[in-house]
Design an enzyme around this catalytic site. Structure first.
Site, PDB file in Angstrom:
ATOM      1  N   ASP A 179      44.280  45.176  52.652  1.00  0.00           N
ATOM      2  CA  ASP A 179      43.668  43.989  52.079  1.00  0.00           C
ATOM      3  C   ASP A 179      42.311  43.924  52.768  1.00  0.00           C
ATOM      4  O   ASP A 179      42.224  43.598  53.953  1.00  0.00           O
ATOM      5  CB  ASP A 179      44.497  42.741  52.430  1.00  0.00           C
ATOM      6  N   HIS A 180      41.250  44.262  52.058  1.00  0.00           N
ATOM      7  CA  HIS A 180      39.982  44.478  52.767  1.00  0.00           C
ATOM      8  C   HIS A 180      39.451  43.200  53.421  1.00  0.00           C
ATOM      9  O   HIS A 180      38.626  43.264  54.319  1.00  0.00           O
ATOM     10  CB  HIS A 180      38.936  45.139  51.871  1.00  0.00           C
ATOM     11  N   HIS A 242      44.058  38.140  49.180  1.00  0.00           N
ATOM     12  CA  HIS A 242      42.997  37.635  50.060  1.00  0.00           C
ATOM     13  C   HIS A 242      43.182  36.157  50.454  1.00  0.00           C
ATOM     14  O   HIS A 242      43.130  35.809  51.629  1.00  0.00           O
ATOM     15  CB  HIS A 242      41.626  37.789  49.405  1.00  0.00           C
TER      16      HIS A 242
HETATM   17  C1  BG6 Z   1      38.566  42.622  45.320  1.00  0.00           C
HETATM   18  C2  BG6 Z   1      38.788  42.112  43.923  1.00  0.00           C
HETATM   19  O1  BG6 Z   1      39.789  42.760  45.987  1.00  0.00           O
HETATM   20  O2  BG6 Z   1      37.749  41.706  46.035  1.00  0.00           O
HETATM   21  C3  BG6 Z   1      37.455  41.916  43.211  1.00  0.00           C
HETATM   22  O3  BG6 Z   1      39.582  43.037  43.204  1.00  0.00           O
HETATM   23  C4  BG6 Z   1      36.542  41.042  44.046  1.00  0.00           C
HETATM   24  O4  BG6 Z   1      37.634  41.351  41.926  1.00  0.00           O
HETATM   25  C5  BG6 Z   1      36.450  41.538  45.477  1.00  0.00           C
HETATM   26  O5  BG6 Z   1      35.260  41.057  43.446  1.00  0.00           O
HETATM   27  C6  BG6 Z   1      35.693  40.557  46.346  1.00  0.00           C
HETATM   28  O6  BG6 Z   1      35.483  41.114  47.602  1.00  0.00           O
HETATM   29  P1  BG6 Z   1      34.271  40.684  48.518  1.00  0.00           P
HETATM   30  O7  BG6 Z   1      34.446  41.483  49.759  1.00  0.00           O
HETATM   31  O8  BG6 Z   1      33.011  41.019  47.752  1.00  0.00           O
HETATM   32  O9  BG6 Z   1      34.401  39.214  48.726  1.00  0.00           O
END
Ligand code: BG6
Length: 486
Positions: A179-180, A242
């Site tokens: 989960d980044h 997230h």
């Molecule tokens: C991803 C989603 O996990 O997270 C995307 O699949 C989203 O739809 C993205 O745009 C948002 O990540 P960040 O790091 O730009 O907030």
């Protein structure tokens, strides 16, 4: 512990966006910082035909375009030979045997391997099966780790069956579900804020906190992912992972240690303390909405009911949080890209100073996750040269001021490094993913079966009016979008 063996990082879906924009730029940056192991190679695997040279050129282009650091030719020239490419399909045993042979050749005795699934989720189980069948997951002196991108399932049943399937060939300790958001510095800092300071923790409970807001707003629409997104929608795309992860970090008890399982046990405890919504609660506690013009986007069903925005009122039934609502919202095509967590405190118990509306502006702690990373404390101060007029003021911490403008690395850097060193703290465990789905499923089911109306909002706005109504029902308002004084 580093066993000193060479390491192969195999990226499935290597010709795709993720590898070009995030994975390889992050690995290159780790290399520039001297954090990669002594002997490593990165093996791109995919359907697209590439020579090694062509693959390197494609990745160089990505780094020049997307990396947050300046491209340096000399560094690239020493890094690029570590990149190689293997063309292959995701369902072909012979291709996987080739891959096995290729890797074996490079590590005559033994080696460590990371297999990274940067492919569409439908092929994850197939890949794991074929890796198993070709003996590639069998550990010898070297370890085997598999990184799985989101989405992990489409609902509880599919997440469970995916877990069962991969557990046939892999031990949970070998699985790294990404989960980044957990790789973001500001997200890791939630725990440091809470548990490395004495000033916050005594206040961090139902006695002092009125409610918590978690907002992840995006300016972009569905872009080139419309076909994927239209089947998924904002709740599966952002909430199940997230936003719920952010919630667990804000709400968890102090873990016994910073070790992966100690940390994840506490996160799962939070999710287990949340009651899945009953169908009749969903209409009152959730809002689903779509930006105007979404149905005209290429790849979207013209009658699509897929939400691109949602707001949800969650509650945690435990001693610390009983009666403190957690309001979560996220959407695409909103006014700004902004992720923040607002902790709004209760009013003081007694009003000593005269005030126009007999109310004090509540104190607020705002954790700015992105883009202007930092923390803001809002409290009341006396306006000088008045008898006792008050105004809200801010105490602010910005990462850029304290650590420099380029201090914050790409989230994937940290996560890739943790995979290499074997630290799974920032990855989600099987039970965690399933418990999170258990909270999301009833919302999706009720939306679909009860025909809850879909609200619409203007692109470039802050979402639909219905999201304001959700808080208004509790006599509350969303904190201002930039967290500053209204
Ligand atoms: C991803 C989603 O996990 O997270 C995307 O699949 C989203 O739809 C993205 O745009 C948002 O990540 P960040 O790091 O730009 O907030």
């Amino acid at each position: 512990m580093d066993n000193g063996l060479p390491i192969s990082i195999v990226i499935f879906g290597a010709s795709g966006d993720l590898a070009q924009r995030k994975l390889v730029p992050s690995l290159f940056n780790l290399y520039r910082k001297g954090r990669m192991p002594k002997q490593f190679h990165i093996v791109g695997y995919g359907n697209t035909a590439f020579s090694d040279e062509g693959f390197r050129a494609h990745l160089e282009e990505g780094i020049r375009k997307f990396a947050s650091f300046e491209f340096n030719e000399e560094e690239w020239d020493t890094f690029a030979p570590h990149l190689v490419y293997q063309q292959g399909r995701y369902s072909d045993l012979a291709d996987f045997k080739n891959l096995a042979g290729f890797l074996k050749n490079w590590e005559p005795d033994s080696g460590n391997r990371i297999y990274y699934m940067a492919t569409p989720p439908g092929v994850f189980p197939n890949i794991v099966d074929l890796l198993g069948l070709t003996g590639q997951l069998t550990e010898n002196a070297g370890w085997r780790r598999v990184v799985i991108e989101k989405p992990f399932g489409m609902d509880l049943a599919s997440a469970r069956s995916l877990n069962e399937q991969i557990h046939k060939t892999l031990n949970e300790r070998q699985i790294y579900r990404i989960d980044h958001y957990l790789g973001k510095e500001t997200v890791q800092n939630i725990l440091v804020t809470r548990f490395a300071n004495t000033i916050f923790e005594p206040l961090w409970n139902r006695n002092y906190i009125d409610h918590v807001e978690i907002t992840v707003a995006e300016q972009v629409g569905v872009e080139h992912r419309a076909r994927f997104y239209d089947n998924v929608g904002v709740v599966r795309d952002m909430f199940q992972n997230h936003l719920l992860q952010l919630l667990t970090l804000v709400a968890m008890e102090p873990p016994a240690s910073f070790e992966a399982n100690a940390l994840r046990n506490e996160k799962v405890k939070v999710l287990n303390s949340m009651r899945p919504m009953k169908a009749e609660e969903v209409a009152r506690r959730t809002v689903r909405a779509q930006y105007k013009g979404y149905r005209e986007e290429e790849g979207v069903n013209p009658e699509s009911m897929t939400p691109t925005f949602a707001a949800v009122r969650m509650q945690i039934d435990n001693w610390r949080w009983q009666g403190v609502p957690f309001y979560l919202r996220s959407g695409k095509r909103l006014k700004e890209k902004l992720s923040q967590i607002t902790i709004e405190f209760k009013e003081p118990p007694h009003m000593l100073f005269p005030s126009k509306d007999d109310r004090l502006t509540p104190n607020m702690l705002v954790l700015y996750l992105q883009p202007d990373e930092g923390i803001h404390w809002r409290f009341e101060a006396k306006v000088p040269d008045t008898i006792a007029d008050m105004r809200s003021v801010d105490m602010e911490f910005h990462y850029a001021d304290s650590f420099g403008k380029t201090a914050i690395p790409e989230a994937y850097e940290r996560l890739l490094l943790d995979t290499i060193t074997g630290d799974a703290s920032l990855f989600t465990r099987a039970d965690e993913v399933e418990t999170a789905w258990g909270l999301i499923d009833p919302i999706l089911e009720a939306w679909e079966s009860q025909d809850q109306p879909l609200a619409f909002y203007e692109p470039g706005s802050w979402g639909p009016i219905e999201a304001d109504d959700l808080l208004a029902r509790d006599k509350r308002k969303w904190s201002t979008w930039d967290g500053r004084v209204e």
